[in-house]
Write a protein that holds these residues in place. Structure first.
Motif, PDB file in Angstrom:
ATOM      1  N   PRO A  54       0.808  -1.229   0.000  1.00 14.40           N
ATOM      2  CA  PRO A  54       0.000   0.000   0.000  1.00 14.40           C
ATOM      3  C   PRO A  54       0.839   1.275   0.000  1.00 14.40           C
ATOM      4  N   GLU A  55       2.057   1.203   0.530  1.00 15.86           N
ATOM      5  CA  GLU A  55       2.931   2.381   0.558  1.00 15.86           C
ATOM      6  C   GLU A  55       3.718   2.553  -0.739  1.00 15.86           C
ATOM      7  N   GLN A  56       3.717   1.524  -1.590  1.00 17.79           N
ATOM      8  CA  GLN A  56       4.426   1.545  -2.866  1.00 17.79           C
ATOM      9  C   GLN A  56       5.902   1.929  -2.696  1.00 17.79           C
ATOM     10  N   LYS A  57       6.570   1.299  -1.705  1.00 21.14           N
ATOM     11  CA  LYS A  57       7.988   1.557  -1.446  1.00 21.14           C
ATOM     12  C   LYS A  57       8.853   0.825  -2.461  1.00 21.14           C
ATOM     13  N   SER A  58       9.879   1.505  -2.925  1.00 27.26           N
ATOM     14  CA  SER A  58      10.861   0.912  -3.810  1.00 27.26           C
ATOM     15  C   SER A  58      11.934   0.242  -2.954  1.00 27.26           C
ATOM     16  N   VAL A  59      12.140  -1.060  -3.149  1.00 25.73           N
ATOM     17  CA  VAL A  59      13.058  -1.837  -2.322  1.00 25.73           C
ATOM     18  C   VAL A  59      14.180  -2.399  -3.181  1.00 25.73           C
ATOM     19  N   ASN A  60      15.415  -2.260  -2.715  1.00 32.11           N
ATOM     20  CA  ASN A  60      16.574  -2.810  -3.410  1.00 32.11           C
ATOM     21  C   ASN A  60      16.573  -4.326  -3.239  1.00 32.11           C
ATOM     22  N   VAL A  61      16.659  -5.072  -4.361  1.00 28.48           N
ATOM     23  CA  VAL A  61      16.598  -6.532  -4.322  1.00 28.48           C
ATOM     24  C   VAL A  61      17.720  -7.140  -5.162  1.00 28.48           C
ATOM     25  N   LYS A  62      17.878  -8.451  -5.033  1.00 28.40           N
ATOM     26  CA  LYS A  62      18.842  -9.202  -5.842  1.00 28.40           C
ATOM     27  C   LYS A  62      18.137  -9.776  -7.061  1.00 28.40           C
ATOM     28  N   ALA A  63      18.919 -10.218  -8.034  1.00 31.13           N
ATOM     29  CA  ALA A  63      18.369 -10.702  -9.295  1.00 31.13           C
ATOM     30  C   ALA A  63      17.573 -11.995  -9.169  1.00 31.13           C
ATOM     31  N   ASN A  64      17.755 -12.746  -8.085  1.00 33.24           N
ATOM     32  CA  ASN A  64      17.034 -14.011  -7.944  1.00 33.24           C
ATOM     33  C   ASN A  64      15.720 -13.872  -7.166  1.00 33.24           C
ATOM     34  N   VAL A  65      15.310 -12.652  -6.854  1.00 30.66           N
ATOM     35  CA  VAL A  65      14.069 -12.404  -6.112  1.00 30.66           C
ATOM     36  C   VAL A  65      12.868 -12.650  -7.019  1.00 30.66           C
ATOM     37  N   SER A  66      11.830 -13.252  -6.466  1.00 28.27           N
ATOM     38  CA  SER A  66      10.604 -13.535  -7.232  1.00 28.27           C
ATOM     39  C   SER A  66       9.866 -12.251  -7.579  1.00 28.27           C
ATOM     40  N   VAL A  67       9.244 -12.281  -8.745  1.00 30.93           N
ATOM     41  CA  VAL A  67       8.429 -11.165  -9.218  1.00 30.93           C
ATOM     42  C   VAL A  67       6.973 -11.618  -9.177  1.00 30.93           C
ATOM     43  N   ASN A  68       6.084 -10.721  -8.775  1.00 30.51           N
ATOM     44  CA  ASN A  68       4.653 -11.003  -8.713  1.00 30.51           C
ATOM     45  C   ASN A  68       3.918 -10.212  -9.785  1.00 30.51           C
ATOM     46  N   PRO A  69       2.718 -10.631 -10.154  1.00 30.24           N
ATOM     47  CA  PRO A  69       1.940  -9.856 -11.116  1.00 30.24           C
ATOM     48  C   PRO A  69       1.734  -8.427 -10.620  1.00 30.24           C
TER      49      PRO A  69
END
Length: 180
Positions: A154-169
């Protein structure tokens, strides 16, 4: 390798496969519908009550006899139960309702990829696979400055992630530029 060690190794591999399968099954069960998803509602033996529809911006579905139903934010099971309760009694004695996803809403990727834009979601998608769908990383792409905004945040925060992190629709991925 001794036979006992082989049996233990095989058992360990079976357990890992089962845990992986259970994890992906839970993700499907926990998936929450949202605008942009295409779903199929089937009522066994009732062709006029079986439809395929795209969830609109409000996340609602126009359904025969029941009118507009809120689908967005619900799991498939919850939405299926809502339809069951609406049809039971007045229209059918014991409706056999099934709800499935035909097509997930797209995810979006921008920044340092060759073809930024929206792409159809696929189960098992990671950031690196999403970048591959977008034509791959550019020569200036930073693999450590990868950010994701989760569609369910709900806050639409941008989070730094690694390349192997799952993506959701509905997620938005941004690949930043590297300066070296």
């Amino acid at each position: 390798m001794h036979k006992v060690q082989q049996i233990l190794l095989i058992n360990l591999l079976c357990i890992l496969v089962l845990v992986s399968f259970k994890s992906s099954a839970q993700n499907i069960e926990e998936y929450r519908l949202g605008s942009g998803d295409t779903i199929k509602i089937t009522v066994f033996g009732q062709k006029d009550l079986s439809i395929e529809t795209l969830l609109n911006d409000s996340g609602k579905v126009d359904y025969p006899f029941l009118g507009q139903l809120q689908a967005s934010g619900q799991t498939l099971t919850e939405f299926q139960h809502q339809i069951y309760l609406g049809l039971k009694g007045d229209y059918l004695i014991n409706p056999n309702v099934s709800v499935g996803i035909i097509e997930y809403r797209p995810f979006f990727i921008d920044g340092e990829v060759k073809k930024p834009g929206g792409y159809p979601f696929q189960p098992g998608l990671t950031v690196s696979k999403a970048a591959a769908l977008a034509g791959g990383y550019t020569e200036r792409a930073s693999l450590t400055k990868v950010f994701i905004i989760r569609s369910n945040d709900p806050e639409q925060k941008s989070v730094n992630v690694k390349a192997n992190v799952s993506v959701n629709p509905g997620d938005i991925i941004t690949i930043k530029q590297s300066y070296f």
